[in-house]
Design an enzyme around this catalytic site. Structure first.
Site, short mmCIF file in Angstrom:
data_model
loop_
_atom_site.label_atom_id
_atom_site.label_comp_id
_atom_site.label_asym_id
_atom_site.label_seq_id
_atom_site.Cartn_x
_atom_site.Cartn_y
_atom_site.Cartn_z
N ASP A 1 61.24 65.08 13.46
CA ASP A 1 59.61 65.57 13.55
C ASP A 1 59.98 65.79 11.45
O ASP A 1 61.12 65.46 11.00
CB ASP A 1 59.77 66.92 13.68
CG ASP A 1 59.17 67.85 13.00
OD1 ASP A 1 58.03 67.69 12.81
OD2 ASP A 1 59.50 69.57 12.69
N ASP B 1 58.45 68.48 9.20
CA ASP B 1 58.66 69.54 8.08
C ASP B 1 59.74 70.77 9.46
O ASP B 1 59.56 71.37 10.60
CB ASP B 1 57.60 70.50 8.50
CG ASP B 1 55.93 69.92 7.69
OD1 ASP B 1 56.82 69.07 6.59
OD2 ASP B 1 54.75 69.09 8.38
N GLY C 1 54.78 73.64 13.89
CA GLY C 1 54.04 71.19 14.67
C GLY C 1 52.93 71.68 15.46
O GLY C 1 52.89 70.44 16.08
N ARG D 1 46.54 71.77 11.35
CA ARG D 1 46.30 72.18 11.14
C ARG D 1 45.38 72.87 11.29
O ARG D 1 45.53 74.37 12.01
CB ARG D 1 45.47 71.39 9.69
CG ARG D 1 45.37 72.69 8.20
CD ARG D 1 44.80 71.75 7.06
NE ARG D 1 45.75 70.67 6.62
CZ ARG D 1 45.44 69.29 6.55
NH1 ARG D 1 43.98 69.04 5.98
NH2 ARG D 1 46.11 68.47 6.54
N SER E 1 52.16 65.85 11.24
CA SER E 1 51.08 66.49 9.81
C SER E 1 50.13 65.73 9.01
O SER E 1 50.40 64.51 9.47
CB SER E 1 52.05 66.92 8.29
OG SER E 1 51.45 66.97 7.59
N ASN F 1 50.11 65.42 5.68
CA ASN F 1 49.77 65.12 4.79
C ASN F 1 51.90 64.86 4.55
O ASN F 1 52.53 64.21 4.10
CB ASN F 1 50.85 66.21 3.87
CG ASN F 1 48.91 67.12 3.84
OD1 ASN F 1 48.75 66.14 3.14
ND2 ASN F 1 48.59 68.69 4.26
N ASP G 1 62.59 71.19 15.05
CA ASP G 1 62.81 72.54 15.12
C ASP G 1 61.70 73.82 15.32
O ASP G 1 61.40 74.96 15.10
CB ASP G 1 62.76 72.87 12.84
CG ASP G 1 61.26 72.64 12.32
OD1 ASP G 1 60.80 71.80 13.19
OD2 ASP G 1 60.87 73.58 12.04
C1 BG6 Z 1 53.57 70.00 11.46
C2 BG6 Z 1 53.84 71.63 10.74
O1 BG6 Z 1 54.53 69.32 11.42
O2 BG6 Z 1 52.59 70.37 10.95
C3 BG6 Z 1 52.65 72.84 11.44
O3 BG6 Z 1 55.31 71.91 11.57
C4 BG6 Z 1 51.81 72.02 10.23
O4 BG6 Z 1 53.03 73.99 10.48
C5 BG6 Z 1 50.90 70.81 10.79
O5 BG6 Z 1 50.24 73.45 10.16
C6 BG6 Z 1 50.01 69.70 9.99
O6 BG6 Z 1 50.36 69.89 9.24
P1 BG6 Z 1 49.12 69.46 8.02
O7 BG6 Z 1 50.10 68.68 6.36
O8 BG6 Z 1 47.93 68.34 8.70
O9 BG6 Z 1 48.97 70.84 7.17
MG MG Z 2 58.85 70.96 12.19
#
Ligand code: BG6
Ligand code: MG
Length: 248
Positions: free
Chosen positions: A42, A44, A79, A82, A149, A151, A203
């Site tokens: 993972d 984040d 995890g 969004r 994510s 991002n 995590d």
């Molecule tokens: C996960 C995070 O990796 O990505 C979450 O643990 C987050 O907290 C999710 O909401 C989505 O992320 P993003 O960057 O697409 O908003």
């Molecule tokens: Mg994580």
């Protein structure tokens, strides 16, 4: 002098696959022992502390909605996508919103998150994590990134770690967010390994559940109470010892 295949010797002499991982020595692919052949990370909270940036951005939105988001609340956001995170933030605040308002809020949170992230430097990778990935690969273990994510690619590029992964799966490539196993199953498929040959580093409670639902082993990174379903728990990602791979 007779050539001794160390794998053959160890496999023959032991019912449990006990062997020593070391530099340049890979397990043979043709054995049917239940070996870990791939590690899936993972992002984040496991590779870098972007989990904290997600928290800061959601906290800021919650404050605009009129309440304080706590660290305990934030555990439920880790995890998950969004969209799902926003639903939880709204539920916690007792706020209802139209689809259009939700889109505006999610965009706002993402802009704040990106403001925090854009100044990130490669030094922000958690200590020892880059080395762990390098060592795993030296031992013939494939390595993938599996982050919910959207991002994730931006973050790993800023950290200059994108080339270390044999496969990358991010939030743009999946339909179902963790705790659904889709993300990890896709990572295993891309790595061309079976789910039971994979070890996931996570995590988030939702991430541990997703890994186990995928039929994989899981190392929980962080709070033992929160992550008690994981096969092993470490305080920090780099605390994991490669020698543990044969014991999981
Ligand atoms: C996960 C995070 O990796 O990505 C979450 O643990 C987050 O907290 C999710 O909401 C989505 O992320 P993003 O960057 O697409 O908003
Ligand atoms: Mg994580």
């Amino acid at each position: 002098m007779q050539y001794l295949n160390p794998w053959k010797r160890l496999i023959k002499s032991s019912r449990k696959p006990i062997f020593e991982f070391q530099q340049g020595c890979s397990p043979p692919a043709e054995t049917n022992l239940n070996l870990i052949r791939a590690c899936i990370f993972d992002l984040d909270g496991v590779i870098v502390d972007t989990a904290h940036y997600h928290f800061l951005a959601w906290k800021r939105l919650a404050r605009e909605l009129g309440y304080e988001l706590t660290l305990a609340d934030n555990e439920n956001l880790k995890g998950v996508s969004r969209k799902r995170s926003l639903e939880i933030v709204l539920e916690l605040g007792g706020v209802t919103a139209t689809e259009h308002e939700k889109e505006l809020m999610a965009n706002k949170k993402n802009t704040w998150f990106n403001d925090y992230v854009e100044r990130m430097m490669p030094e922000e990778i958690f200590p020892g994590v880059r080395q762990l990935i390098v060592d795993l690969k030296k031992n013939g273990i494939k390595v993938a990134l599996a982050s919910s994510s959207k991002n994730a690619r931006t973050v790993i590029q800023l950290l200059r770690i994108q080339h270390e992964f044999d496969a990358i799966v991010d939030g743009t490539m999946i339909e179902h967010s963790k705790p659904h196993p889709e993300i990890f199953l896709l990572a295993a498929k891309k790595l061309d390994v079976k789910p039971e040959e994979c070890l996931v580093f996570e995590d988030a409670e939702a991430g541990v559940a997703a890994a186990l639902a995928a039929g994989m082993k899981c190392v929980g990174v962080g709070n033992p109470q929160q992550l008690n379903k994981a096969n092993e728990i470490v305080a920090k990602t780099a605390d994991f010892k490669i020698s543990e791979l044969s014991k999981l």
